[in-house]
Design an enzyme around this catalytic site. Structure first.
Site, PDB file in Angstrom:
ATOM      1  N   ASP A   1      -4.025  -9.405   2.881  1.00  0.00           N
ATOM      2  CA  ASP A   1      -4.133  -8.162   2.118  1.00  0.00           C
ATOM      3  C   ASP A   1      -5.255  -8.188   1.083  1.00  0.00           C
ATOM      4  OD1 ASP A   1      -3.090  -9.845   0.136  1.00  0.00           O
ATOM      5  OD2 ASP A   1      -1.048  -9.135   0.463  1.00  0.00           O
TER       6      ASP A   1
ATOM      7  N   ASP B   1       1.719  -5.584   1.312  1.00  0.00           N
ATOM      8  CA  ASP B   1       1.832  -6.990   0.928  1.00  0.00           C
ATOM      9  C   ASP B   1       2.015  -7.810   2.198  1.00  0.00           C
ATOM     10  OD1 ASP B   1       2.156  -9.307  -0.642  1.00  0.00           O
ATOM     11  OD2 ASP B   1       4.338  -9.072  -0.651  1.00  0.00           O
ATOM     12  N   THR B   2       1.206  -8.847   2.364  1.00  0.00           N
ATOM     13  CA  THR B   2       1.336  -9.743   3.504  1.00  0.00           C
ATOM     14  C   THR B   2       1.803 -11.111   3.028  1.00  0.00           C
ATOM     15  OG1 THR B   2      -0.977 -10.484   3.365  1.00  0.00           O
ATOM     16  CG2 THR B   2      -0.518  -8.549   4.740  1.00  0.00           C
TER      17      THR B   2
ATOM     18  N   ARG C   1      -9.122  -7.257  -9.859  1.00  0.00           N
ATOM     19  CA  ARG C   1      -9.446  -7.004  -8.457  1.00  0.00           C
ATOM     20  C   ARG C   1      -9.538  -5.500  -8.214  1.00  0.00           C
ATOM     21  NH1 ARG C   1      -4.634 -10.333  -5.612  1.00  0.00           N
ATOM     22  NH2 ARG C   1      -3.519  -8.908  -7.017  1.00  0.00           N
TER      23      ARG C   1
ATOM     24  N   GLU D   1       1.981 -15.076   2.184  1.00  0.00           N
ATOM     25  CA  GLU D   1       0.953 -15.916   1.578  1.00  0.00           C
ATOM     26  C   GLU D   1       0.441 -16.973   2.561  1.00  0.00           C
ATOM     27  OE1 GLU D   1      -0.268 -15.308  -1.267  1.00  0.00           O
ATOM     28  OE2 GLU D   1       1.195 -13.978  -2.182  1.00  0.00           O
TER      29      GLU D   1
ATOM     30  N   ARG E   1      -8.018  -5.887  -3.425  1.00  0.00           N
ATOM     31  CA  ARG E   1      -6.595  -5.966  -3.064  1.00  0.00           C
ATOM     32  C   ARG E   1      -6.215  -4.646  -2.404  1.00  0.00           C
ATOM     33  NH1 ARG E   1      -2.015  -6.118  -1.660  1.00  0.00           N
ATOM     34  NH2 ARG E   1      -0.341  -7.476  -2.442  1.00  0.00           N
TER      35      ARG E   1
END
Length: 286
Positions: A76, A95-96, A142, A98, A90
C-alpha cells in the site's frame, strides 16, 4: 342476360375476397415481430442495468498528477518523484499486510500484496496520483493519494484480488469508500487472498495467529513432530500494547486494561510500557 350479369358479379366478388385476405397477414406478422423484438430488447436492457452498479464518483474526470516511480515500498506504499523530490505515497483507504514491520515482521499475504503492487506500478507506462479534498499528507509526511497505473486505480485492483482491506477512513478523504466497501465484500464472499483465512483480516488489522490456529487444526501432528529446541515465531500477541497518535498529535499508548483499548486504532505495537515510553508515548489520562 341476367345470368351473365349475375355470373360476372359473383366472379368479381370472389376476386375481391381473394385479394383482400393476404393483405392483413403481413401487417399482423410485422406487428407481432416488432412487439417481440421490443420485448426482447427491453428484457436485455433490464438485465444489463440490473448487473451494472454505478457510483456518484464514476466518470468524475478529476485532475491527476503524473509522477515517476522510484520503487514499490509495500503493498500500500510506493516511492515516487513528486515536484522534484523523492516522496513516499500512502494509498488512501486501504491497508495491506506488512512485509518489513519492526514489530510485526512479515505477515501472511504481505509479500503477495507487495509483489502485486510492484508489478502494476513497474510495468505501467504512466503513473498518476489523485488527491482527495482533505489533507494531502499524513503525520509521517507521506503523500496521501489514489494511485493509478495506466488509468487503473491500484487500490481497486488490490481489493479485487483480496490483497487489501478497507481501512484508515478519515473524512473528508473518503471519495471512493462506498465503491471500495463493495469491492471488499465481493472478494470476501469469494474467499480471496486475506479473506481465505477466517478472522485473519479484522477491523483493527491483521491477525496472523488466526492462520496459525488454522494450520494447527489442519495439521494436528505438526506440533508433535517439531524439534523441542525450535523457538516459536513471535506474533502480535507478544506485543499487545497499542500506540496511537491522536488528532492533537499526542502520542498515547493503551494496554489491554485500558477502557479505550478495543476502540483504539494502533499505529505502533509495543511489548512493554517502558518501550512505549522510550518511543515518546504516554499512558492515557485517568
Amino acid at each position: 342476360m341476367n345470368k351473365r350479369i349475375l355470373a360476372a358479379f359473383l366472379t368479381a366478388l370472389l376476386l375481391l375476397s381473394g385479394c383482400s385476405q393476404p393483405l392483413m397477414s403481413p401487417a399482423t406478422s410485422n406487428e407481432e415481430t416488432a412487439t417481440t423484438r421490443t420485448s426482447e430488447a427491453e428484457t436485455d436492457a433490464g438485465t444489463t442495468n440490473a448487473k451494472q452498479t454505478t457510483y456518484p464518483t464514476d466518470d468524475l474526470n478529476l485532475p491527476r498528477v503524473a509522477v515517476e516511480l522510484v520503487k514499490a515500498v509495500d503493498g500500500d506504499t510506493i516511492s515516487v518523484m513528486f515536484e522534484g523530490k523523492k516522496e513516499n505515497v500512502r494509498m488512501l483507504l486501504v491497508d495491506t499486510p506488512e512485509t518489513s514491520h519492526p514489530k510485526l515482521g512479515v505477515q501472511p499475504f504481505g509479500p503477495e500484496a507487495k509483489a502485486f503492487t510492484k508489478e502494476l506500478v513497474e510495468q505501467a507506462d504512466r503513473l498518476e496520483l489523485e488527491f482527495d479534498i482533505g489533507p494531502n499528507r499524513d503525520k509521517y509526511s507521506r503523500l496521501l493519494a489514489y494511485v493509478y497505473a495506466d488509468g487503473k486505480m491500484v487500490q481497486e485492483s488490490l481489493l479485487e484480488e483480496g490483497l487489501a482491506r478497507v481501512a484508515y477512513i478519515y473524512p473528508p478523504n473518503t471519495r471512493y469508500v462506498d465503491k471500495f466497501d463493495d469491492l471488499q465484500r465481493i472478494s470476501r464472499d469469494k474467499g480471496l487472498g486475506i479473506w481465505s483465512v477466517e478472522n485473519y483480516a479484522q477491523e483493527d488489522g491483521f491477525h496472523p495467529e488466526e492462520q496459525d490456529d488454522t494450520n494447527k487444526n489442519n495439521n494436528p501432528d505438526t506440533t508433535a513432530t517439531q524439534a523441542p529446541t525450535e523457538k516459536p515465531q513471535p506474533s502480535k500477541q507478544a506485543c499487545d500494547i497499542k500506540g496511537n497518535i491522536n488528532s492533537k498529535g499526542e502520542k498515547i499508548y493503551h494496554t489491554t486494561e485500558s477502557p479505550y483499548y478495543e476502540r483504539t486504532k494502533q499505529e505502533q505495537w509495543f511489548c512493554s510500557e517502558e518501550e512505549a515510553e522510550q518511543a515518546g508515548f504516554r499512558a492515557p489520562l485517568k
